[in-house]
Write a protein that holds these residues in place. Structure first.
Motif, PDB file in Angstrom:
ATOM      1  N   VAL A  40       0.838  -1.054  -0.144  1.00 55.95           N
ATOM      2  CA  VAL A  40       0.040   0.158   0.024  1.00 55.95           C
ATOM      3  C   VAL A  40       0.750   1.163   0.001  1.00 55.95           C
ATOM      4  N   LEU A  41       2.011   1.265   0.894  1.00 63.18           N
ATOM      5  CA  LEU A  41       2.968   2.329   1.019  1.00 63.18           C
ATOM      6  C   LEU A  41       3.620   2.676  -0.330  1.00 63.18           C
ATOM      7  N   ALA A  42       4.086   1.457  -1.030  1.00 66.61           N
ATOM      8  CA  ALA A  42       4.764   1.591  -2.328  1.00 66.61           C
ATOM      9  C   ALA A  42       3.733   2.237  -3.493  1.00 66.61           C
ATOM     10  N   ALA A  43       2.328   1.781  -3.414  1.00 66.65           N
ATOM     11  CA  ALA A  43       1.535   2.070  -4.439  1.00 66.65           C
ATOM     12  C   ALA A  43       1.217   3.592  -4.290  1.00 66.65           C
ATOM     13  N   GLY A  44       1.111   3.953  -2.943  1.00 65.92           N
ATOM     14  CA  GLY A  44       1.000   5.376  -2.628  1.00 65.92           C
ATOM     15  C   GLY A  44       2.006   6.339  -3.397  1.00 65.92           C
ATOM     16  N   LEU A  45       3.286   5.809  -3.067  1.00 63.17           N
ATOM     17  CA  LEU A  45       4.481   6.477  -3.819  1.00 63.17           C
ATOM     18  C   LEU A  45       4.291   6.636  -5.226  1.00 63.17           C
ATOM     19  N   VAL A  46       4.125   5.303  -5.682  1.00 62.79           N
ATOM     20  CA  VAL A  46       4.099   5.351  -7.116  1.00 62.79           C
ATOM     21  C   VAL A  46       2.992   6.467  -7.779  1.00 62.79           C
ATOM     22  N   LEU A  47       1.886   6.358  -6.944  1.00 62.41           N
ATOM     23  CA  LEU A  47       0.704   7.298  -7.658  1.00 62.41           C
ATOM     24  C   LEU A  47       1.179   8.762  -7.398  1.00 62.41           C
ATOM     25  N   ALA A  48       1.785   9.164  -6.261  1.00 60.31           N
ATOM     26  CA  ALA A  48       2.215  10.371  -6.071  1.00 60.31           C
ATOM     27  C   ALA A  48       3.277  10.679  -7.070  1.00 60.31           C
ATOM     28  N   ALA A  49       4.202  10.078  -7.586  1.00 60.17           N
ATOM     29  CA  ALA A  49       5.282  10.182  -8.659  1.00 60.17           C
ATOM     30  C   ALA A  49       4.417  10.356 -10.073  1.00 60.17           C
ATOM     31  N   LEU A  50       3.628   9.516 -10.249  1.00 56.60           N
ATOM     32  CA  LEU A  50       2.710   9.568 -11.579  1.00 56.60           C
ATOM     33  C   LEU A  50       1.930  10.860 -11.540  1.00 56.60           C
ATOM     34  N   VAL A  51       1.321  11.294 -10.656  1.00 55.42           N
ATOM     35  CA  VAL A  51       0.502  12.813 -10.649  1.00 55.42           C
ATOM     36  C   VAL A  51       1.781  13.970 -10.960  1.00 55.42           C
ATOM     37  N   VAL A  52       2.771  13.848 -10.232  1.00 52.31           N
ATOM     38  CA  VAL A  52       3.674  14.898 -10.613  1.00 52.31           C
ATOM     39  C   VAL A  52       4.337  14.848 -11.703  1.00 52.31           C
ATOM     40  N   THR A  53       4.516  13.712 -12.312  1.00 58.03           N
ATOM     41  CA  THR A  53       5.201  13.540 -13.643  1.00 58.03           C
ATOM     42  C   THR A  53       4.201  13.959 -14.771  1.00 58.03           C
ATOM     43  N   VAL A  54       3.026  13.475 -14.592  1.00 57.82           N
ATOM     44  CA  VAL A  54       1.881  13.966 -15.481  1.00 57.82           C
ATOM     45  C   VAL A  54       1.415  15.508 -15.546  1.00 57.82           C
ATOM     46  N   GLY A  55       1.733  15.973 -14.472  1.00 58.36           N
ATOM     47  CA  GLY A  55       1.543  17.451 -14.485  1.00 58.36           C
ATOM     48  C   GLY A  55       2.715  18.314 -15.266  1.00 58.36           C
ATOM     49  N   ALA A  56       3.792  17.730 -14.832  1.00 48.43           N
ATOM     50  CA  ALA A  56       4.992  18.421 -15.425  1.00 48.43           C
ATOM     51  C   ALA A  56       4.872  18.105 -16.796  1.00 48.43           C
ATOM     52  N   ALA A  57       4.487  17.065 -17.229  1.00 50.49           N
ATOM     53  CA  ALA A  57       4.319  16.645 -18.786  1.00 50.49           C
ATOM     54  C   ALA A  57       3.715  17.743 -19.340  1.00 50.49           C
ATOM     55  N   GLN A  58       2.077  17.986 -18.799  1.00 50.92           N
ATOM     56  CA  GLN A  58       1.063  18.551 -19.245  1.00 50.92           C
ATOM     57  C   GLN A  58       1.501  19.931 -19.241  1.00 50.92           C
ATOM     58  N   ALA A  59       2.333  20.634 -18.264  1.00 53.57           N
ATOM     59  CA  ALA A  59       2.983  21.877 -18.325  1.00 53.57           C
ATOM     60  C   ALA A  59       3.861  22.057 -19.658  1.00 53.57           C
TER      61      ALA A  59
END
Length: 278
Positions: A40-59
């Motif tokens: 669960v902890l690993a999934a949360g970290l991956v999800l947070a990293a994914l959100v940050v990555t997608v946001g940066a790509a969209q920007a």
């Protein structure tokens, strides 16, 4: 000293220490111990990293689009400005042509002298002659900031700005001193002209001006200069120089050229056909 030593040695309340010890003994503290908790902890970290990555790509993707739209808007403004300038130039040429034709028609009918006088006094005709040149500028320390009354704030940068009422007094003082024609920064003043403010800008007939403000007044140069400076409005301008650092220079000129007013439209007044009326 014992009290200080006790505080230093037991900075954390004993109750907190006991609670932490109980949680540690029960296996509740520290990192997750079970595999599911770790997943669960690993999934949360991956999800947070994914959100940050997608946001940066969209920007990164949106940045060129925004820059392109901004440049297109700037280009459109430039095109419209050039078109408006061209139309204004055509209007001025047509206005001059109409004035020439009017004068020619009046010369044919024998009314040229009176028509020229009316045109000069109304501002509809360009004029030249001796007079005074008055340049009024903001104080050196003045800025564009400040929303309050420039004569009531404590900030010198506000008090040092030339305001619309200052220019109103300058122009009225020149008229009173005997000026026959007046212009500000190339804008000819008439009986219908208005000097107003829009924020920090001074408007003459709804056209914004920028400092320094060059006022040209046609008349008897020496007499006009003396009467203005000794009058109430000239003394008011001198007080602005002394108290607020506003800069002003006045000089007599042998030949000044003032343009005609852009438009002189009378909406209410009618010529009187009756004689002997007042």
């Amino acid at each position: 000293m014992s009290l200080i030593t006790n505080v230093m040695d037991h900075s954390l309340d004993d109750g907190y220490a006991e609670a932490a010890a109980r949680r540690k003994a029960a296996g509740e503290g520290g990192l997750p111990k079970t595999l599911s908790a770790r997943l669960v902890l690993a999934a949360g970290l991956v999800l947070a990293a994914l959100v940050v990555t997608v946001g940066a790509a969209q920007a990164r993707v949106a940045a060129p689009v925004v820059a392109k739209e901004r440049q297109e808007l700037i280009d459109r403004i430039d095109r419209e400005t050039k078109a408006a300038d061209k139309l204004e130039s055509n209007v001025n040429k047509l206005r001059d042509d109409v004035s020439d034709r009017q004068r020619a028609a009046l010369r044919t009918s024998g009314g040229s002298a009176q028509a020229d006088l009316v045109g000069i006094l109304s501002g509809a005709t360009a004029v030249h002659g001796p007079g005074v040149k008055l340049v009024v500028n903001d104080a050196k320390e003045a800025t564009s900031g400040g929303n309050g009354d420039p004569r009531e704030t404590a900030d010198f940068s506000d008090t040092g700005r030339v305001r619309d009422r200052d220019m109103q007094r300058v122009v009225n003082g020149l008229w009173q001193a005997g000026a026959e024609a007046v212009s500000i920064n190339g804008q000819r003043l008439t009986a219908l002209s208005a000097i107003r403010a829009a924020g920090d800008a001074i408007l003459v007939d709804n056209r914004p001006l920028v400092p320094p403000y060059t006022v040209l007044a046609v008349g008897d140069g020496n007499r006009l200069s003396t009467r203005f400076q000794n009058g109430a409005d000239g003394l008011y301008l001198h007080a602005l120089e002394e108290n607020y650092g506003i800069r002003a220079t006045i000089s007599t000129e042998s030949d000044l050229r003032l343009p005609a007013a852009p438009s002189v439209i009378v909406r209410t007044a009618q010529p009187s056909t009756e004689k002997g009326t007042s």
